[in-house]
Design a protein around this motif. Structure first.
Motif: not given
Length: 118
Positions: A49-57
């Motif tokens: 997954s990826i957030t709008t701030g490009d934090r990934t999991n």
């Protein structure tokens, strides 16, 4: 709102594939995006997954081999899959949290089949 996923196919073990998923329709924006997969007879599990701030999991099973990224201007999420293994064989689904007039809604793509041969 529709999510259109593409890029799946048949690849030999050790090979690579790149999946793409574009969000289309009427909306204000897209929050978190992700990829899930479902192998025959198994439940659907998160791949990345990826957030709008490009934090990934990432799922532990794909860390170091898969990379998720997004293009906010195109409302598109990508999954670069390297060093593929037969156990990566599954239908891959994209997922997005979409901001619309009355709130945040989760949408799913139609799925794209990835088959890794040994």
């Amino acid at each position: 709102v529709q999510l259109q996923a593409y890029g799946g196919g048949l690849v030999q073990a050790g090979g690579s594939l790149r999946l793409s998923c574009a969000v289309s329709g009427t909306f204000f924006g897209v929050n978190d995006m992700g990829w899930y997969r479902q192998a025959p007879g198994k439940q659907r599990d998160l791949v990345a997954s990826i957030t709008t701030g490009d934090r990934t999991n990432y799922a532990d099973s794909v860390k170091g081999r898969f990379t998720i990224s997004r293009d906010n201007a195109k409302n598109t999420v990508y999954l670069q899959m390297n060093s593929l293994k037969p156990e990566d064989t599954a239908v891959y689904y994209c997922n997005a949290a979409v901001r619309r007039t009355f709130g945040l809604y989760t949408y799913w793509g139609q799925g794209t089949l990835v088959t890794v041969s040994s």
